[in-house]
Design a protein around this motif. Structure first.
Motif, short mmCIF file in Angstrom:
data_model
loop_
_atom_site.label_atom_id
_atom_site.label_comp_id
_atom_site.label_asym_id
_atom_site.label_seq_id
_atom_site.Cartn_x
_atom_site.Cartn_y
_atom_site.Cartn_z
N VAL A 144 21.89 34.11 60.69
CA VAL A 144 21.86 33.62 59.31
C VAL A 144 22.09 34.80 58.36
O VAL A 144 21.30 35.74 58.32
CB VAL A 144 20.50 32.95 58.99
N PHE A 145 23.20 34.75 57.60
CA PHE A 145 23.52 35.83 56.67
C PHE A 145 23.00 35.54 55.26
O PHE A 145 22.58 36.45 54.56
CB PHE A 145 25.03 36.06 56.63
N HIS A 146 23.06 34.28 54.87
CA HIS A 146 22.54 33.88 53.57
C HIS A 146 21.90 32.50 53.74
O HIS A 146 22.31 31.72 54.61
CB HIS A 146 23.63 33.79 52.51
N ALA A 147 20.92 32.21 52.91
CA ALA A 147 20.31 30.88 52.95
C ALA A 147 19.66 30.58 51.60
O ALA A 147 19.18 31.49 50.91
CB ALA A 147 19.26 30.81 54.06
N THR A 148 19.66 29.30 51.27
CA THR A 148 18.99 28.82 50.06
C THR A 148 18.16 27.61 50.45
O THR A 148 18.69 26.64 51.02
CB THR A 148 19.99 28.43 48.96
N ILE A 149 16.87 27.67 50.16
CA ILE A 149 15.94 26.60 50.53
C ILE A 149 15.29 26.07 49.26
O ILE A 149 14.83 26.85 48.42
CB ILE A 149 14.83 27.13 51.48
#
Length: 454
Positions: free
Chosen positions: A297-302
């Motif tokens: 996972v390089f980027h994530a938005t939760i």
């Protein structure tokens, strides 16, 4: 003979970057009015996101929002968290634990001891032949009503005490991790004859009337793995994501996740988007699955807009490839869907407190089976001399549990233990509580902070 010398490699070299740039952790209660911000800046390394999310999940923090960026050599995370009641994290011990666990001195060594003396929970690691004073057993097989009762009866008959356990069911399969000790010595089981006998009897129960290899297996495996992650791994290896759903919660529209995979051409990522009903440990389950499937996972938005959650992950495979074929995409979607569903439970939640003794789990599960109840998920823990058993149950035929059965349970086991009952809501609104003595707080295996700090 001439002496041959090879190049010398400093064993501490791998940790050099971390020692030069130690992780920075801040717990901020002033920036937001309704939640605590936890910020983690660190040198990037494989699996670091899962480690952070795992620690936050283990102390039962609710992640309402998160922003992840680990493109390149640096890892930056911001988590918006609350406690189980939706309040900020103000307890000093909890804040200190977060800072030590995620900070430069929170890296654990073998045995669960950190450099600053903070111990991780022994019950949270699984897969070793013996952990302290307990022996770990892994079981997986075809689920059926009364199976947990049969398993616990075998252990009781062989004079093994179940100190802790976690049980999941999904798509007609059951996965268990149990920690047992000898009831006479309260120590790990070392006699190979007794272990072989236990293994053989448990195998026979899991096999039942089936002869195929898919029926089930028992093992005393080697390694250190977080217990929830291990259960995910066991069911993933069992390919439960390919089975046709047989449980009602699988087909319930309120729990059906919507998962899509697109491609970010500009940066060369595959974008996994998950929209589903929000719940505790949702982010952990998804990140755990992606990590074990060898995706980074390089980027994530939760984000969470009660009662629903939206999670977006920018990923690549460890070899740098994206998800280019429909077959690869379908497999990832199925595996994430299964990871979300494994922890979902409808029906009734029973919480039982009693003085710990050999055969307690066998007694309780026998009463559940005799009253026509099937266990979909269970957590067993021992705190001092008190045993806490949590069961998610439903009618064996799939119908709602009759309130008369609950009253019968109270009469049968209420004289020896405290019984709390709570209906698990199946919609966004909370179910009305219509029975006395319902649990007001959640208790899952190993979630007491004191177990981390002692």
């Amino acid at each position: 003979m001439a002496r041959v010398c090879g190049p010398y490699f400093d064993p501490e070299y791998e940790n050099l970057s971390t020692r030069i740039n130690p992780p920075r952790v801040s717990v901020d209660n002033s920036s937001c009015s309704d939640c605590t911000l936890i910020k983690v800046d660190s040198v990037n390394k494989p699996g670091i996101l899962l480690e952070v999310v795992q620690i936050l999940s283990d102390i039962d923090l609710i992640i309402t929002k998160a922003y992840v960026s680990s493109d390149g050599g640096w890892f930056m995370d911001v988590f918006h968290v609350t406690d189980q009641q939706g309040n900020k994290i103000t307890d000093r011990k909890t804040i200190e634990y977060i800072e030590k666990a995620l900070g430069p001195k929170g890296q654990t060594r073998e045995g669960g001891q950190t450099r600053e003396g903070v111990k991780t929970t022994p019950g949270r690691q699984v897969g070793v032949h013996s952990i302290g004073e307990q022996t770990a057993i892994e079981l997986i097989g075809r689920d059926r009503p009364g199976l947990l009762s049969e398993i616990s009866a075998v252990l009781a008959n062989l004079h093994f005490n179940v100190a802790a356990a976690e049980v999941w069911t999904h798509n007609g399969r059951i996965a268990c991790v149990l920690y047992v000790n000898d009831n006479m010595t309260c120590q790990e089981v070392q006699d190979p004859t007794r272990l072989s006998l236990m293994e053989e009897q448990l195998k026979n129960i899991l096999r039942g009337c089936e002869d195929d290899e898919k029926a089930g297996y028992t093992s005393f495996s080697v390694g250190f793995t977080h217990i929830d992650r291990r259960l995910h791994q066991m069911l993933f290896a069992d390919r439960d994501y390919e089975s046709s759903g047989v449980n009602k919660e699988i087909s319930s529209p309120s729990f059906k996740p919507k998962i899509t995979i697109d491609r970010c051409e500009e940066k060369g990522y595959s974008v996994v988007t998950v929209r589903c009903k929000d719940r505790a440990k949702l982010m952990f389950d998804i990140v755990c699955t992606l990590t074990d499937m060898q995706y980074v996972v390089f980027h994530a938005t939760i984000s969470s807009d009660t009662p629903y959650a939206s999670q977006e992950y920018y990923i690549r495979h460890m070899d740098g490839c994206t998800l280019d074929t429909e077959g690869e995409k379908e497999r990832v979607i199925k595996c994430i869907d299964a990871a979300i569903q494994r922890r979902v439970s409808e029906g009734l939640r029973l919480e039982l407190h009693a003085k710990d003794r050999v055969g307690l789990l066998s007694e309780v599960t026998r009463v559940l089976r005799e009253n026509g109840l099937s266990v979909s998920r269970a957590g067993v823990s021992t705190v001092g001399e008190e045993a806490v058993n949590v069961f998610f149950v439903r009618d064996a035929s799939g119908n709602p549990v009759d309130t008369k059965i609950i009253e019968t349970l109270r009469k049968e086991i209420g004289h020896t233990m405290m019984v709390n009952v709570k209906k698990v809501p199946t919609s966004s609104s909370k179910a009305a509580e219509s029975a006395s003595g319902w649990a007001k707080t959640s208790f899952f295996f190993g979630n007491l902070l004191e177990k981390f700090l002692t």
